[in-house]
Design a protein around this motif. Structure first.
Motif, PDB file in Angstrom:
ATOM      1  N   GLU A 124      33.022  32.817  34.300  1.00 56.08           N
ATOM      2  CA  GLU A 124      32.801  33.090  35.724  1.00 56.08           C
ATOM      3  C   GLU A 124      34.102  33.505  36.390  1.00 56.08           C
ATOM      4  OE1 GLU A 124      32.818  30.006  39.301  1.00 56.08           O
ATOM      5  OE2 GLU A 124      31.068  29.773  38.034  1.00 56.08           O
ATOM      6  N   ASP A 125      35.185  32.823  36.028  1.00 58.33           N
ATOM      7  CA  ASP A 125      36.460  33.093  36.678  1.00 58.33           C
ATOM      8  C   ASP A 125      37.111  34.384  36.212  1.00 58.33           C
ATOM      9  OD1 ASP A 125      36.227  30.865  38.187  1.00 58.33           O
ATOM     10  OD2 ASP A 125      37.645  29.641  37.076  1.00 58.33           O
ATOM     11  N   THR A 126      36.560  35.018  35.158  1.00 55.87           N
ATOM     12  CA  THR A 126      37.132  36.283  34.707  1.00 55.87           C
ATOM     13  C   THR A 126      36.245  37.466  35.097  1.00 55.87           C
ATOM     14  OG1 THR A 126      36.095  35.999  32.527  1.00 55.87           O
ATOM     15  CG2 THR A 126      38.366  35.239  32.776  1.00 55.87           C
ATOM     16  N   GLU A 127      35.236  37.225  35.924  1.00 55.26           N
ATOM     17  CA  GLU A 127      34.409  38.329  36.403  1.00 55.26           C
ATOM     18  C   GLU A 127      35.258  39.295  37.218  1.00 55.26           C
ATOM     19  OE1 GLU A 127      30.073  37.766  37.498  1.00 55.26           O
ATOM     20  OE2 GLU A 127      30.897  35.782  37.910  1.00 55.26           O
ATOM     21  N   THR A 128      34.902  40.558  37.134  1.00 52.87           N
ATOM     22  CA  THR A 128      35.674  41.581  37.837  1.00 52.87           C
ATOM     23  C   THR A 128      34.766  42.425  38.725  1.00 52.87           C
ATOM     24  OG1 THR A 128      35.434  43.162  36.014  1.00 52.87           O
ATOM     25  CG2 THR A 128      37.383  41.721  35.988  1.00 52.87           C
ATOM     26  N   LEU A 129      35.397  43.145  39.619  1.00 51.97           N
ATOM     27  CA  LEU A 129      34.699  44.076  40.506  1.00 51.97           C
ATOM     28  C   LEU A 129      35.353  45.439  40.350  1.00 51.97           C
ATOM     29  CD1 LEU A 129      32.679  44.528  42.913  1.00 51.97           C
ATOM     30  CD2 LEU A 129      34.642  44.106  44.417  1.00 51.97           C
ATOM     31  N   LEU A 130      34.534  46.456  40.127  1.00 53.45           N
ATOM     32  CA  LEU A 130      35.037  47.821  40.033  1.00 53.45           C
ATOM     33  C   LEU A 130      35.109  48.404  41.443  1.00 53.45           C
ATOM     34  CD1 LEU A 130      35.842  49.993  37.901  1.00 53.45           C
ATOM     35  CD2 LEU A 130      33.497  50.858  38.121  1.00 53.45           C
ATOM     36  N   VAL A 131      36.304  48.789  41.861  1.00 51.58           N
ATOM     37  CA  VAL A 131      36.470  49.351  43.202  1.00 51.58           C
ATOM     38  C   VAL A 131      36.961  50.791  43.094  1.00 51.58           C
ATOM     39  CG1 VAL A 131      36.906  47.118  44.278  1.00 51.58           C
ATOM     40  CG2 VAL A 131      38.831  48.454  43.439  1.00 51.58           C
ATOM     41  N   GLU A 132      36.500  51.600  44.029  1.00 53.52           N
ATOM     42  CA  GLU A 132      36.851  53.021  44.039  1.00 53.52           C
ATOM     43  C   GLU A 132      37.965  53.263  45.052  1.00 53.52           C
ATOM     44  OE1 GLU A 132      34.676  57.402  44.571  1.00 53.52           O
ATOM     45  OE2 GLU A 132      33.514  55.533  44.763  1.00 53.52           O
ATOM     46  N   LEU A 133      39.065  53.806  44.557  1.00 50.64           N
ATOM     47  CA  LEU A 133      40.188  54.153  45.417  1.00 50.64           C
ATOM     48  C   LEU A 133      40.130  55.652  45.720  1.00 50.64           C
ATOM     49  CD1 LEU A 133      42.933  52.109  43.530  1.00 50.64           C
ATOM     50  CD2 LEU A 133      41.375  51.334  45.325  1.00 50.64           C
ATOM     51  N   LYS A 134      41.089  56.147  46.436  1.00 51.11           N
ATOM     52  CA  LYS A 134      41.071  57.556  46.831  1.00 51.11           C
ATOM     53  C   LYS A 134      41.097  58.486  45.625  1.00 51.11           C
ATOM     54  CE  LYS A 134      43.467  60.914  49.764  1.00 51.11           C
ATOM     55  NZ  LYS A 134      44.614  61.144  50.686  1.00 51.11           N
ATOM     56  N   ASP A 135      41.940  58.175  44.636  1.00 52.37           N
ATOM     57  CA  ASP A 135      42.111  59.075  43.492  1.00 52.37           C
ATOM     58  C   ASP A 135      41.741  58.453  42.158  1.00 52.37           C
ATOM     59  OD1 ASP A 135      43.209  61.195  45.098  1.00 52.37           O
ATOM     60  OD2 ASP A 135      45.049  60.007  45.228  1.00 52.37           O
ATOM     61  N   SER A 136      41.191  57.232  42.172  1.00 51.79           N
ATOM     62  CA  SER A 136      40.902  56.558  40.908  1.00 51.79           C
ATOM     63  C   SER A 136      39.962  55.384  41.153  1.00 51.79           C
ATOM     64  CB  SER A 136      42.207  56.053  40.270  1.00 51.79           C
ATOM     65  OG  SER A 136      42.820  55.080  41.113  1.00 51.79           O
ATOM     66  N   THR A 137      39.586  54.717  40.068  1.00 53.73           N
ATOM     67  CA  THR A 137      38.852  53.456  40.167  1.00 53.73           C
ATOM     68  C   THR A 137      39.643  52.397  39.417  1.00 53.73           C
ATOM     69  OG1 THR A 137      37.546  53.971  38.195  1.00 53.73           O
ATOM     70  CG2 THR A 137      36.591  54.561  40.326  1.00 53.73           C
ATOM     71  N   GLU A 139      39.579  47.929  38.186  1.00 55.54           N
ATOM     72  CA  GLU A 139      38.888  46.642  38.118  1.00 55.54           C
ATOM     73  C   GLU A 139      39.788  45.559  38.690  1.00 55.54           C
ATOM     74  OE1 GLU A 139      35.630  45.998  34.681  1.00 55.54           O
ATOM     75  OE2 GLU A 139      37.688  46.189  33.970  1.00 55.54           O
ATOM     76  N   ILE A 140      39.222  44.721  39.549  1.00 50.66           N
ATOM     77  CA  ILE A 140      39.951  43.609  40.144  1.00 50.66           C
ATOM     78  C   ILE A 140      39.207  42.319  39.799  1.00 50.66           C
ATOM     79  CG2 ILE A 140      40.832  42.580  42.278  1.00 50.66           C
ATOM     80  CD1 ILE A 140      42.107  45.223  41.779  1.00 50.66           C
ATOM     81  N   ALA A 141      39.919  41.323  39.280  1.00 56.59           N
ATOM     82  CA  ALA A 141      39.294  40.024  39.013  1.00 56.59           C
ATOM     83  C   ALA A 141      38.861  39.395  40.336  1.00 56.59           C
ATOM     84  CB  ALA A 141      40.277  39.110  38.288  1.00 56.59           C
ATOM     85  N   LEU A 142      37.654  38.832  40.356  1.00 49.64           N
ATOM     86  CA  LEU A 142      37.162  38.228  41.598  1.00 49.64           C
ATOM     87  C   LEU A 142      38.095  37.131  42.092  1.00 49.64           C
ATOM     88  CD1 LEU A 142      33.287  37.957  41.119  1.00 49.64           C
ATOM     89  CD2 LEU A 142      34.661  39.862  41.965  1.00 49.64           C
TER      90      LEU A 142
END
Length: 238
Positions: A124-137, A139-142
């Motif tokens: 659970e603690d290593t789940e990540t979220l894929l976020v879209e930036l201006k020029d790339s994507t 993954e950030i750990a929750l």
């Protein structure tokens, strides 16, 4: 998995290690373990890489609850498992968000269920979220997300726990992230803030104080519902 065992009974500590080691081997987990008999020695060690601490409670030098309090302050993410002969200590352990209690006379039966729960917690603690930036994507750990801040330009500022410097500017609306993070421990405090509840230290007077000292406004019209959601989430973790 990196663990410590603290127990002034060296024989029992060795037996507990054997059970944990056997359980980890069945799960194909690598195990690194340090065994301590002195609470003071534990408190003098750098345990920043330790994931789980198995602690006895009734010890003559410093009791396990006091050790757990100091470990929780220094290492907020450490998993604390009390292994004790005294069930009456259980209510006190909630003050340090104890993950589990194992009775010494039942540890052989209970250790497997405990390891399963630890596996779920670590996953659970290593789940990540894929976020879209201006020029790339990316993954950030929750667990590295402190909160999201909405803006008026279809951009969301991601404030990170591990990086107090410049925030990440992500594409999308705050509502999009709220939907993605349903049931993941995040709460919408206000039209502009979506917060990781793990990092709330106080909710009162229409404000939230975060662990890093920041204070965020809470919607007055939704305040009671927000308090209720937070208390339910907090209770589910005990």
């Amino acid at each position: 998995m990196k663990i410590i065992i603290l127990d002034d009974d060296a024989v029992f500590a060795g037996e507990l290690y054997d059970q944990i080691s056997t359980g980890c081997a069945r799960r194909d987990w690598p195990l690194s373990c340090r065994i301590f008999s002195s609470p003071q020695v534990v408190l003098n060690e750098d345990l920043s890489d330790v994931q789980v601490a198995f602690l006895d409670i009734d010890m003559p030098e410093i009791n396990g609850i006091e050790v757990a309090c100091q470990l929780r302050q220094r290492y907020p993410d450490i998993i604390l498992v009390f292994v004790t002969a005294y069930i009456q200590y259980a209510p006190t352990g909630y003050k340090v968000n104890a993950f589990r209690y194992i009775m010494k006379n039942q540890y052989v039966k209970e250790i497997d269920a405990c390891l399963d729960a630890i596996q779920d917690k670590l996953f659970e603690d290593t789940e990540t979220l894929l976020v879209e930036l201006k020029d790339s994507t990316t993954e950030i750990a929750l667990k590295d997300i402190l909160y999201f801040e909405g803006t008026s330009y279809r951009r969301v500022l991601l404030h990170r726990v591990s990086s107090p410097g410049p925030h990440l500017e992500c594409l999308g609306k705050l509502g999009d992230y709220e939907k993605k993070l349903q049931d993941k421990g995040f709460i919408r405090l206000h039209k502009s803030f979506l917060v990781n509840m793990c990092y709330i230290s106080r909710l009162a007077n229409y404000q939230v104080k975060l662990r890093n000292g920041e204070v965020l406004k809470v919607s007055e019209s939704s305040y009671r519902d927000i308090c209720s959601q937070y208390l339910m989430w907090k209770g589910s973790r005990l």
